[in-house]
Design a protein around this motif. Structure first.
Motif, PDB file in Angstrom:
ATOM      1  N   VAL A  64      16.348 -10.171   7.535  1.00 19.44           N
ATOM      2  CA  VAL A  64      15.917 -10.950   6.364  1.00 19.44           C
ATOM      3  C   VAL A  64      17.053 -11.255   5.387  1.00 19.44           C
ATOM      4  CG1 VAL A  64      13.567 -10.057   6.496  1.00 19.44           C
ATOM      5  CG2 VAL A  64      15.238  -8.913   5.011  1.00 19.44           C
ATOM      6  N   GLY A  65      18.193 -10.575   5.564  1.00 18.15           N
ATOM      7  CA  GLY A  65      19.313 -10.804   4.653  1.00 18.15           C
ATOM      8  C   GLY A  65      19.242  -9.883   3.446  1.00 18.15           C
ATOM      9  N   ASP A  66      20.378  -9.754   2.726  1.00 25.03           N
ATOM     10  CA  ASP A  66      20.477  -8.771   1.640  1.00 25.03           C
ATOM     11  C   ASP A  66      19.490  -9.017   0.515  1.00 25.03           C
ATOM     12  OD1 ASP A  66      22.417  -7.402   2.937  1.00 25.03           O
ATOM     13  OD2 ASP A  66      24.078  -8.496   1.984  1.00 25.03           O
ATOM     14  N   GLU A  67      19.365 -10.288   0.109  1.00 22.01           N
ATOM     15  CA  GLU A  67      18.572 -10.563  -1.098  1.00 22.01           C
ATOM     16  C   GLU A  67      17.104 -10.207  -0.885  1.00 22.01           C
ATOM     17  OE1 GLU A  67      17.609 -14.299  -3.965  1.00 22.01           O
ATOM     18  OE2 GLU A  67      19.393 -14.445  -2.671  1.00 22.01           O
ATOM     19  N   MET A  68      16.533 -10.695   0.220  1.00 27.13           N
ATOM     20  CA  MET A  68      15.124 -10.396   0.501  1.00 27.13           C
ATOM     21  C   MET A  68      14.928  -8.907   0.746  1.00 27.13           C
ATOM     22  SD  MET A  68      13.499 -13.299   2.883  1.00 27.13           S
ATOM     23  CE  MET A  68      13.741 -15.037   2.592  1.00 27.13           C
ATOM     24  N   PHE A  69      15.910  -8.281   1.395  1.00 26.06           N
ATOM     25  CA  PHE A  69      15.773  -6.857   1.681  1.00 26.06           C
ATOM     26  C   PHE A  69      15.697  -6.058   0.373  1.00 26.06           C
ATOM     27  CE2 PHE A  69      16.969  -2.552   2.817  1.00 26.06           C
ATOM     28  CZ  PHE A  69      16.192  -2.339   3.938  1.00 26.06           C
ATOM     29  N   GLU A  70      16.570  -6.420  -0.586  1.00 26.85           N
ATOM     30  CA  GLU A  70      16.551  -5.714  -1.883  1.00 26.85           C
ATOM     31  C   GLU A  70      15.224  -5.945  -2.594  1.00 26.85           C
ATOM     32  OE1 GLU A  70      18.628  -3.417  -2.997  1.00 26.85           O
ATOM     33  OE2 GLU A  70      19.772  -3.661  -1.139  1.00 26.85           O
ATOM     34  N   ASP A  71      14.698  -7.180  -2.477  1.00 26.20           N
ATOM     35  CA  ASP A  71      13.386  -7.466  -3.079  1.00 26.20           C
ATOM     36  C   ASP A  71      12.314  -6.534  -2.525  1.00 26.20           C
ATOM     37  OD1 ASP A  71      14.372  -9.494  -4.579  1.00 26.20           O
ATOM     38  OD2 ASP A  71      13.543 -11.129  -3.346  1.00 26.20           O
ATOM     39  N   VAL A  75       7.564  -4.194   9.392  1.00 22.83           N
ATOM     40  CA  VAL A  75       8.918  -3.663   9.517  1.00 22.83           C
ATOM     41  C   VAL A  75       9.912  -4.706   9.018  1.00 22.83           C
ATOM     42  CG1 VAL A  75      10.587  -2.658  11.113  1.00 22.83           C
ATOM     43  CG2 VAL A  75       8.126  -2.378  11.529  1.00 22.83           C
ATOM     44  N   VAL A  76      10.686  -4.303   8.011  1.00 16.36           N
ATOM     45  CA  VAL A  76      11.634  -5.242   7.399  1.00 16.36           C
ATOM     46  C   VAL A  76      13.048  -4.724   7.657  1.00 16.36           C
ATOM     47  CG1 VAL A  76      12.241  -6.478   5.292  1.00 16.36           C
ATOM     48  CG2 VAL A  76       9.922  -5.542   5.565  1.00 16.36           C
ATOM     49  N   LYS A  77      13.883  -5.552   8.342  1.00 16.80           N
ATOM     50  CA  LYS A  77      15.259  -5.112   8.643  1.00 16.80           C
ATOM     51  C   LYS A  77      16.241  -5.948   7.845  1.00 16.80           C
ATOM     52  CE  LYS A  77      14.146  -3.663  13.314  1.00 16.80           C
ATOM     53  NZ  LYS A  77      13.866  -4.224  14.631  1.00 16.80           N
ATOM     54  N   ARG A  78      17.223  -5.249   7.268  1.00 14.76           N
ATOM     55  CA  ARG A  78      18.221  -5.941   6.443  1.00 14.76           C
ATOM     56  C   ARG A  78      18.920  -7.035   7.245  1.00 14.76           C
ATOM     57  NH1 ARG A  78      21.120  -4.867   1.670  1.00 14.76           N
ATOM     58  NH2 ARG A  78      20.433  -2.718   1.435  1.00 14.76           N
ATOM     59  N   ASP A  79      19.258  -6.723   8.503  1.00  7.66           N
ATOM     60  CA  ASP A  79      20.030  -7.716   9.262  1.00  7.66           C
ATOM     61  C   ASP A  79      19.174  -8.910   9.710  1.00  7.66           C
ATOM     62  OD1 ASP A  79      18.630  -6.542  11.264  1.00  7.66           O
ATOM     63  OD2 ASP A  79      20.365  -5.704  12.340  1.00  7.66           O
ATOM     64  N   HIS A 124       0.835  -1.190   0.000  1.00  6.09           N
ATOM     65  CA  HIS A 124       0.000   0.000   0.000  1.00  6.09           C
ATOM     66  C   HIS A 124       0.878   1.253   0.000  1.00  6.09           C
ATOM     67  CE1 HIS A 124      -3.622   2.233   0.634  1.00  6.09           C
ATOM     68  NE2 HIS A 124      -3.233   2.707   1.800  1.00  6.09           N
ATOM     69  N   ARG A 125       1.907   1.222   0.845  1.00  6.38           N
ATOM     70  CA  ARG A 125       2.914   2.291   0.896  1.00  6.38           C
ATOM     71  C   ARG A 125       4.222   1.645   1.291  1.00  6.38           C
ATOM     72  NH1 ARG A 125      -0.852   5.323   4.079  1.00  6.38           N
ATOM     73  NH2 ARG A 125       0.206   4.672   5.976  1.00  6.38           N
ATOM     74  N   SER A 126       5.324   2.320   0.977  1.00  2.00           N
ATOM     75  CA  SER A 126       6.617   1.785   1.383  1.00  2.00           C
ATOM     76  C   SER A 126       7.596   2.933   1.529  1.00  2.00           C
ATOM     77  CB  SER A 126       7.106   0.797   0.309  1.00  2.00           C
ATOM     78  OG  SER A 126       8.369   0.290   0.668  1.00  2.00           O
ATOM     79  N   ARG A 127       8.324   2.926   2.618  1.00  2.00           N
ATOM     80  CA  ARG A 127       9.347   3.964   2.801  1.00  2.00           C
ATOM     81  C   ARG A 127      10.449   3.368   3.664  1.00  2.00           C
ATOM     82  NH1 ARG A 127       8.906   6.135   8.015  1.00  2.00           N
ATOM     83  NH2 ARG A 127       7.044   5.335   9.031  1.00  2.00           N
ATOM     84  N   GLY A 128      11.538   4.128   3.840  1.00  2.00           N
ATOM     85  CA  GLY A 128      12.571   3.640   4.732  1.00  2.00           C
ATOM     86  C   GLY A 128      13.967   3.906   4.210  1.00  2.00           C
ATOM     87  N   SER A 129      14.930   3.261   4.866  1.00  2.00           N
ATOM     88  CA  SER A 129      16.330   3.515   4.554  1.00  2.00           C
ATOM     89  C   SER A 129      16.941   2.269   3.940  1.00  2.00           C
ATOM     90  CB  SER A 129      17.066   3.857   5.846  1.00  2.00           C
ATOM     91  OG  SER A 129      17.066   2.696   6.667  1.00  2.00           O
ATOM     92  N   ASN A 130      18.217   2.271   3.869  1.00  2.00           N
ATOM     93  CA  ASN A 130      18.945   1.141   3.319  1.00  2.00           C
ATOM     94  C   ASN A 130      19.064  -0.025   4.300  1.00  2.00           C
ATOM     95  OD1 ASN A 130      19.876   0.394   0.903  1.00  2.00           O
ATOM     96  ND2 ASN A 130      21.867   1.445   1.054  1.00  2.00           N
ATOM     97  N   LYS A 131      18.640   0.246   5.552  1.00  2.00           N
ATOM     98  CA  LYS A 131      18.755  -0.799   6.579  1.00  2.00           C
ATOM     99  C   LYS A 131      17.395  -1.312   7.011  1.00  2.00           C
ATOM    100  CE  LYS A 131      23.097   0.302   8.805  1.00  2.00           C
ATOM    101  NZ  LYS A 131      23.589   1.556   9.379  1.00  2.00           N
ATOM    102  N   LYS A 170      12.729  -3.676  -1.036  1.00  2.00           N
ATOM    103  CA  LYS A 170      13.016  -2.294  -1.400  1.00  2.00           C
ATOM    104  C   LYS A 170      12.506  -1.972  -2.800  1.00  2.00           C
ATOM    105  CE  LYS A 170      16.968   0.400  -1.474  1.00  2.00           C
ATOM    106  NZ  LYS A 170      18.439   0.409  -1.497  1.00  2.00           N
ATOM    107  N   SER A 171      12.593  -2.971  -3.667  1.00  2.00           N
ATOM    108  CA  SER A 171      12.188  -2.692  -5.054  1.00  2.00           C
ATOM    109  C   SER A 171      10.701  -2.998  -5.297  1.00  2.00           C
ATOM    110  CB  SER A 171      13.053  -3.492  -6.023  1.00  2.00           C
ATOM    111  OG  SER A 171      12.833  -4.858  -5.781  1.00  2.00           O
ATOM    112  N   ALA A 172      10.010  -3.458  -4.277  1.00  2.00           N
ATOM    113  CA  ALA A 172       8.581  -3.781  -4.473  1.00  2.00           C
ATOM    114  C   ALA A 172       7.753  -2.504  -4.472  1.00  2.00           C
ATOM    115  CB  ALA A 172       8.104  -4.740  -3.386  1.00  2.00           C
TER     116      ALA A 172
END
Ligand code: ATP
Ligand code: MG
Length: 447
Positions: A55-62, A49-53, A26-33, A64-66
Motif C-alpha cells: 500500500v506504500g508508506d503513506e497509507m500504511f501509516e494511516d 492484511v495490510v502490507k507496507r510494501d 474492531h481490532r488492530s495489531r502488527g508490526s512496522n511492515k 497504523k494510526s487508525a
C-alpha cells in the motif's frame, strides 16, 4: 470492483474477487511492515492484511494510526484461509474516513465488557450510544427487528388494518398509579390543564372497531412504573389488536398464533444470532410448534398455594408469583378468568359467573412471565356504566368510550403484547433493557 458486505465475503461468494469494504476498526495489531486489522460492519467482522510494501508508506501509516472504531474503506482481494474467519482481505488501498482522536480513545474496551452483569453496568448505560456497536447489542437489535417484522406480517396476513391512536390522552387505561402527567396548553377556565401519556392504544382502537373491525398497531406506551424490575420500562413497545364480533377465545387464538409466528420468524431469520447468544434453538422450536395450554386463574392460585406460595384469591399475580409458576412451563400458558376485583372496568364480566371476567394473560416460560394481557371488552352500554360506577371511575373522560356502546355496541375484544418482553424472552436476555436501544426507566432518560 464491488462494494460488499463482510457477511458476503464470509459466505464465500466473493472468493478471489476484488472488493471494497466499508467499516470500522474492531481490532488492530502488527508490526512496522504488516498490520492485521479486524474490520467490522453491520454483517460481521473479517481480518484485513495490510502490507507496507503493497500500500506504500503513506497509507500504511494511516492504517497504523487508525484507532479502534475509526471508520475506513479497504479495497483488496478476498482470500479463503484456514484462520479464524475463514477468509481474509489482502488490502491494496485504504481510505480513512472518520479517524478517532488518540486523545479520546474509544471507551468501551474489552476489560469494560468483561464485567459480570452487562445490563446493570452504569458505565455501559451512560455510554449506551456506543454500547450499541457491540456484537451483543447488534444481535439483540437484529432479533428485535425480526420480532417487529413478524408481528406486522401476522396481522397484515390476517386482514388487520394498521391504525394509530393519539399518545396524549385525557384518561387512564391501566389505572392512575402509572400515569405520566404532562402540562397541556393552559386555558382561562383551566389554567392547570393536564394531559397524560397513553398507557395503551386500546380505548381509541375500540372507537374505530365499528369502522375497521380488525385493527392493530405497534406503538410505544408509557407507564410510570415505580418499582424496579427486570421487565418494566417506562416507555415500551406495545403491539395491540382489537377485533369485532369476537370473544375471549377468539382473541386468545390470535395471541397464540402471533407469538408462534414470532418464534418461527426468529428461527428462520436469526438462527445465527440466537446461537451466538447461547440460546437453545430447541426451546424456541417448541414455542413455535406446540400448542399453548389454557388454565383458569383459580387453578393457578391453587397450584401456587400447593407450592407454598402465599397468595390469596382475588390478588393479581405479581412477577414473583408468575416467575415461580412459569419456571417449569415448557411452552407459554394462558391464564384465564381472573376475579373481577383484580381487573379494570373494560374487562367483560363472565355472564356464567359474575365473580370473574372474560380475560387472559399469556405467561412465557423459563420464569419470564406475562407477555400478553387481553380479553373480551365490556360491550353493552348498561354493563359499561355499571362497571365504571362500581369502580368509582369518573364517567366524563370516558364519554367517547361509552358512546361506542351507545351506538351499535357489538361483542369485541383484543390484547396487548409487550414487544420488548417477547424479545427478551426469545433472546434469553436477563433484563428487558438488553433488547431496546435506549431503555427508559425511573432513573434514566439519557442518553
Ligand atoms: P405487569 O403486571 O407485568 O405490569 P400489566 O398487567 O400492567 O403487566 P397490561 O396492561 O396487560 O400489562 O399490558 C399488556 C402487555 O404489555 C403486558 O402483558 C406486557 O407484556 C406489556 N407491558 C406492560 N407494562 C409494561 C412495561 N412497563 N414495560 C414493558 N412491557 C410492559
Ligand atoms: Mg403493569
Amino acid at each position: 470492483m464491488k462494494t460488499g458486505w463482510i457477511g458476503d465475503v464470509l459466505s464465500g461468494d466473493l472468493d478471489h474477487q476484488s472488493v471494497e469494504l466499508k467499516g470500522w476498526v474492531h481490532r488492530s495489531r502488527g508490526s512496522n511492515k504488516m498490520r492485521f486489522v479486524v474490520l467490522r460492519d453491520s454483517t460481521g467482522t473479517i481480518q484485513c492484511v495490510v502490507k507496507r510494501d503493497v500500500v506504500g508508506d503513506e497509507m500504511f501509516e494511516d492504517v497504523k494510526s487508525a484507532l479502534i472504531e475509526s471508520s475506513l474503506i479497504f479495497r483488496g482481494n478476498v482470500l479463503p484461509t484456514d484462520r479464524e474467519h475463514g477468509h481474509e482481505i489482502q488490502v491494496e488501498s485504504v481510505e480513512i474516513v472518520g479517524p478517532v482522536n488518540p486523545e479520546t480513545p474509544y471507551p468501551i474496551t474489552q476489560s469494560v465488557m468483561d464485567v459480570d452483569n452487562l445490563s446493570e453496568n452504569a458505565f455501559l448505560l451512560d455510554n449506551r450510544h456506543l454500547y450499541l456497536r457491540t456484537e451483543r447489542m447488534t444481535q439483540m437489535l437484529k432479533i428485535r427487528s425480526s420480532v417487529f417484522g413478524a408481528i406486522h406480517q401476522y396481522f397484515r396476513n390476517h386482514d388487520f388494518i394498521e391504525y394509530q391512536a393519539p399518545n396524549f390522552v385525557a384518561g387512564a387505561v391501566e389505572g392512575g398509579s402509572t400515569l405520566f402527567e404532562v402540562p397541556y396548553f393552559p386555558t382561562e377556565e383551566n389554567p392547570d390543564r393536564k394531559a397524560y401519556l397513553t398507557q395503551s392504544w386500546q380505548l381509541y382502537a375500540e372507537a374505530a372497531m365499528p369502522a375497521l373491525e380488525r385493527l392493530y398497531t405497534i406503538a410505544p406506551s408509557f407507564r410510570a412504573e415505580k418499582s424496579r424490575t427486570t421487565r418494566h420500562l417506562s416507555e415500551f413497545w406495545h403491539a395491540e389488536m382489537e377485533i369485532a364480533w369476537a370473544g375471549n377465545n377468539d382473541v386468545m387464538e390470535h395471541g397464540e398464533a402471533v407469538v408462534r409466528k414470532i418464534a418461527q420468524t426468529v428461527l428462520d431469520e436469526r438462527e445465527k444470532e440466537l446461537s451466538s447468544l447461547g440460546r437453545d434453538l430447541e426451546l424456541i422450536t417448541r414455542y413455535a410448534d406446540n400448542p399453548y395450554p389454557r388454565i383458569r386463574y383459580d387453578e393457578a392460585v391453587e397450584t401456587l398455594q400447593k407450592m407454598g406460595v402465599e397468595i390469596e384469591w382475588g390478588q393479581d399475580l405479581d412477577y414473583s408469583k408468575e416467575k415461580i409458576l412459569t419456571q417449569d412451563f415448557e411452552v407459554p400458558h394462558f391464564l384465564t378468568h381472573y376475579p373481577k376485583v383484580a381487573k379494570p372496568f373494560y374487562h367483560r364480566v363472565d355472564p356464567d359467573d359474575e365473580k370473574y371476567v372474560l380475560c387472559h394473560d399469556l405467561l412465557a416460560p423459563e420464569g419470564y412471565g406475562e407477555i400478553i394481557g387481553g380479553g373480551e371488552r365490556t360491550w353493552s352500554e348498561d354493563e359499561i356504566l355499571k362497571r365504571i360506577d362500581e369502580e368509582g371511575t369518573p364517567r366524563e373522560p370516558y364519554q367517547f368510550y361509552i358512546d361506542v356502546r351507545t351506538y351499535g355496541g357489538v361483542p369485541h375484544g383484543g390484547f396487548g403484547l409487550g414487544v420488548d418482553r417477547v424479545c427478551a424472552w426469545l433472546a434469553g436476555a436477563d433484563h428487558i433493557r438488553e433488547v431496546i436501544p435506549f431503555p427508559r426507566d425511573s432513573r434514566r432518560v439519557y442518553p
